[in-house]
Design a protein around this motif. Structure first.
Motif, PDB file in Angstrom:
ATOM      1  N   ASP A 274       5.320  20.810  19.436  1.00 12.97           N
ATOM      2  CA  ASP A 274       5.489  21.394  20.771  1.00 12.97           C
ATOM      3  C   ASP A 274       5.873  20.324  21.789  1.00 12.97           C
ATOM      4  OD1 ASP A 274       4.902  23.886  19.835  1.00 12.97           O
ATOM      5  OD2 ASP A 274       2.797  23.864  20.455  1.00 12.97           O
ATOM      6  N   HIS A 275       5.258  19.139  21.655  1.00 11.59           N
ATOM      7  CA  HIS A 275       5.603  18.037  22.557  1.00 11.59           C
ATOM      8  C   HIS A 275       7.059  17.622  22.387  1.00 11.59           C
ATOM      9  CE1 HIS A 275       5.259  14.321  24.826  1.00 11.59           C
ATOM     10  NE2 HIS A 275       5.657  13.631  23.757  1.00 11.59           N
ATOM     11  N   MET A 276       7.505  17.512  21.135  1.00 17.65           N
ATOM     12  CA  MET A 276       8.897  17.127  20.873  1.00 17.65           C
ATOM     13  C   MET A 276       9.879  18.209  21.337  1.00 17.65           C
ATOM     14  SD  MET A 276       8.826  14.109  19.693  1.00 17.65           S
ATOM     15  CE  MET A 276      10.545  13.973  19.196  1.00 17.65           C
ATOM     16  N   LEU A 277       9.511  19.472  21.165  1.00 18.29           N
ATOM     17  CA  LEU A 277      10.379  20.557  21.625  1.00 18.29           C
ATOM     18  C   LEU A 277      10.520  20.536  23.141  1.00 18.29           C
ATOM     19  CD1 LEU A 277       9.210  23.524  19.344  1.00 18.29           C
ATOM     20  CD2 LEU A 277      11.409  22.347  19.263  1.00 18.29           C
TER      21      LEU A 277
ATOM     22  N   ALA B 267      13.843  19.379  27.703  1.00 19.23           N
ATOM     23  CA  ALA B 267      14.083  18.669  28.963  1.00 19.23           C
ATOM     24  C   ALA B 267      15.368  17.840  28.891  1.00 19.23           C
ATOM     25  CB  ALA B 267      12.891  17.769  29.289  1.00 19.23           C
ATOM     26  N   ALA B 268      15.598  17.214  27.720  1.00 22.61           N
ATOM     27  CA  ALA B 268      16.827  16.417  27.557  1.00 22.61           C
ATOM     28  C   ALA B 268      18.062  17.310  27.627  1.00 22.61           C
ATOM     29  CB  ALA B 268      16.785  15.672  26.226  1.00 22.61           C
ATOM     30  N   LYS B 269      17.980  18.519  27.030  1.00 27.84           N
ATOM     31  CA  LYS B 269      19.106  19.450  27.101  1.00 27.84           C
ATOM     32  C   LYS B 269      19.361  19.903  28.530  1.00 27.84           C
ATOM     33  CE  LYS B 269      19.069  21.485  22.452  1.00 27.84           C
ATOM     34  NZ  LYS B 269      18.847  22.716  21.675  1.00 27.84           N
ATOM     35  N   ASP B 270      18.263  20.145  29.271  1.00 28.18           N
ATOM     36  CA  ASP B 270      18.417  20.566  30.662  1.00 28.18           C
ATOM     37  C   ASP B 270      19.062  19.466  31.494  1.00 28.18           C
ATOM     38  OD1 ASP B 270      17.292  23.012  30.107  1.00 28.18           O
ATOM     39  OD2 ASP B 270      15.266  22.432  30.736  1.00 28.18           O
TER      40      ASP B 270
ATOM     41  N   ASN C 107      22.551  19.742  33.369  1.00 28.45           N
ATOM     42  CA  ASN C 107      22.674  19.492  34.799  1.00 28.45           C
ATOM     43  C   ASN C 107      23.694  18.400  35.097  1.00 28.45           C
ATOM     44  OD1 ASN C 107      20.741  21.418  35.377  1.00 28.45           O
ATOM     45  ND2 ASN C 107      19.034  19.955  35.342  1.00 28.45           N
ATOM     46  N   GLN C 108      23.673  17.359  34.239  1.00 25.79           N
ATOM     47  CA  GLN C 108      24.635  16.267  34.412  1.00 25.79           C
ATOM     48  C   GLN C 108      26.064  16.762  34.220  1.00 25.79           C
ATOM     49  OE1 GLN C 108      23.871  12.961  31.846  1.00 25.79           O
ATOM     50  NE2 GLN C 108      25.508  11.688  32.685  1.00 25.79           N
ATOM     51  N   LYS C 109      26.246  17.598  33.225  1.00 25.46           N
ATOM     52  CA  LYS C 109      27.581  18.153  32.983  1.00 25.46           C
ATOM     53  C   LYS C 109      28.009  19.049  34.143  1.00 25.46           C
ATOM     54  CE  LYS C 109      30.233  20.165  29.191  1.00 25.46           C
ATOM     55  NZ  LYS C 109      30.157  20.751  27.842  1.00 25.46           N
ATOM     56  N   HIS C 110      27.043  19.802  34.695  1.00 26.46           N
ATOM     57  CA  HIS C 110      27.333  20.663  35.828  1.00 26.46           C
ATOM     58  C   HIS C 110      27.743  19.835  37.049  1.00 26.46           C
ATOM     59  CE1 HIS C 110      27.172  24.185  38.348  1.00 26.46           C
ATOM     60  NE2 HIS C 110      26.284  23.597  39.167  1.00 26.46           N
TER      61      HIS C 110
END
Length: 472
Positions: free
Chosen positions: A427-430, A435-438, A442-445
């Motif tokens: 669960d911690h890794m997920l 968070a990394a995907k978000d 956001n960076q791509k946006h």
């Protein structure tokens, strides 16, 4: 409920009518499938003395039967898709009855491995998968209720078969008991006869013409493609890339290793403690009776809004509870305490098996669940095959049954704790991966917004130049 499943089937399930007779047939078929390997342990003491086998050798009978039942799952599914549930359940019932009847004439333990273990186990596999498959064709909205009633056959038949087997053993010996039990198991054929196939009303008329117009080469390509898809469906190795699946598989494998040996040796342990034979057999009935009520109760608790998001942790708690019962069993010397152990064993066993496939579905989702459960059952064959003989070997070495309960309990408790700790890590890794995907999204946006603003600025600069050119 969504209409998508009905669209996939090509018809709307009846959700009643003859479907309840199908549920009755599945109740009988599944009841024999799950209870027979457990109830056969009533005969093991007599078989062991008659054939001069060790505790480890006698435990292989149930192990091979259970392993064959689980390993035959994918093959059974293919046969059901090809021929339908009715002929497959009838064939499985014939195999089960014949296996017990032929085993009654056995004069060696290897002969019993083949008759009861392999032939009987394969017959139970045909019964189990075909029964579960046809319920999904008759029910949609009421499917959970129908599945629950069908799966209740396991504890119901265990309550019935344990004392019946003990009575038969006292009257006819183990050979006569297996002969009569084989006749009883032919009732699976009656259960199969109830499974009338569903005939879809919607049949595309162009289908037959299309088949006639197909060239032999095209037909061969389709067959090869279908075989490849079926193989990929039942053995999808991409699941091993899923961290949650690996964690579940390891913990579940540890549970399966220690789950069945206490059932196989419970009656023998009670007799060894000075309990009368009929009373020892009733311990399995008590376990099955408690299990009968615990499974639906656990399902209701697991479906609550507090437990549902944490169902993986509830599953690990159930495993630890089950294993702790086995660790405490050697302290139970009197029959009253053994009855208490059997009751708590039924609670722990029922909790785990009420959650074991639900947790897998929670991890993999509805679409990938059939493929995942096929792979899991194949892998589970190995710990299931080795667990009871390993426990029997401890009895042969130390001459005491308490060590098998210590082994099974410690392995199951370790598996439960492993699941608890590793699910926290998962669960911690997920959360970190989410968070990394978000952040990446956001960076791509932001980059896209910068590109848009730059292009707008270029357009604004180019507009005055264009006006100057026109005025000139």
């Amino acid at each position: 409920m969504s209409s998508a499943p009905a669209d996939v089937l090509g018809y709307k399930p009846l959700d009643g009518g003859w479907g309840w007779m199908v549920v009755l047939g599945a109740h009988i078929s599944i009841g024999f499938a799950y209870s027979t390997p457990k109830a056969l342990s009533i005969f093991f003491k007599e078989i062991q003395e008659d054939l001069g086998a060790s505790s480890s050798e006698i435990a292989w009978i149930s192990s091979i039967m259970l392993a064959a039942m689980y390993a035959g799952g994918p093959v059974s599914s293919v046969l059901v898709n090809r021929f339908g549930s009715r002929p497959i359940v009838i064939t499985g019932g014939l195999m089960c009855g014949v296996s017990m009847i032929t085993a009654s004439f056995g004069s060696s333990i290897i002969y019993l491995y083949f008759c009861i273990g392999i032939i009987g186990g394969c017959g139970l596999s045909l019964n189990l998968n075909a029964s579960l498959t046809i319920i999904s064709k008759y029910f949609l909205a009421k499917r959970p209720l129908a599945n629950g009633l069908a799966m209740a056959g396991s504890p119901v038949f265990l309550c019935f078969l344990a004392p019946v087997n003990q009575y038969l053993l006292g009257q006819f010996g183990w050979r006569g008991s297996l002969l009569i039990l084989g006749g009883i198991m032919f009732n699976c054929c009656v259960a199969g006869a109830l499974m009338r196939p569903v005939v879809p009303h919607r049949q595309p008329p162009s289908c037959a013409l299309q088949k006639k117009e197909e060239q032999p080469s095209e037909l061969k390509m389709k067959i090869k493609g279908g075989c490849f898809k079926n193989a990929k469906k039942f053995l999808d190795l991409s699941f091993f890339k899923n961290r949650g699946f690996i964690i579940y598989l390891i913990g579940n494998g540890m549970f399966i290793f220690g789950a069945y040996a206490p059932i196989v040796f419970l009656s023998a342990y009670a007799i060894n403690q000075g309990v009368e034979e009929y009373s020892a057999a009733y311990l399995l009935s008590i376990m099955g009776f408690v299990d009968m009520f615990v499974r639906p109760g656990t399902g209701l608790v697991a479906n609550s809004k507090w437990i549902r998001p944490r169902i993986q942790y509830f599953f690990s708690f159930a495993m630890v509870f089950n294993g702790t019962c086995h660790l405490l069993c050697p302290l139970m010397k009197s029959y009253a305490f053994l009855v208490a152990y059997a009751a708590f064993f039924g609670v722990g066993f029922g909790m785990v098996f009420a959650l074991i496939f639900e947790c897998l579905m929670d991890l993999m989702g509805n679409e990938r669940f059939p493929s995942a459960v096929g792979l899991v059952t194949i892998i589970e064959c190995f710990p299931m095959l080795l667990g009871p003989p390993a426990a029997g070997l401890l009895v042969d070495i130390f001459g005491d049954y308490k060590y098998l309960f210590f082994m099974c309990g410690s392995v199951i408790v370790t598996g439960g704790l492993f699941l608890f700790v590793m699910n926290i890590y998962n669960d911690h890794m997920l959360d970190k991966e989410r968070a990394a995907k978000d952040r990446k999204r956001n960076q791509k946006h932001l980059e896209n917004q910068d590109q848009v603003s730059i292009s707008e600025a270029k357009m604004e600069r180019s507009e005055p130049e264009a006006t100057e050119m026109t005025t000139a």
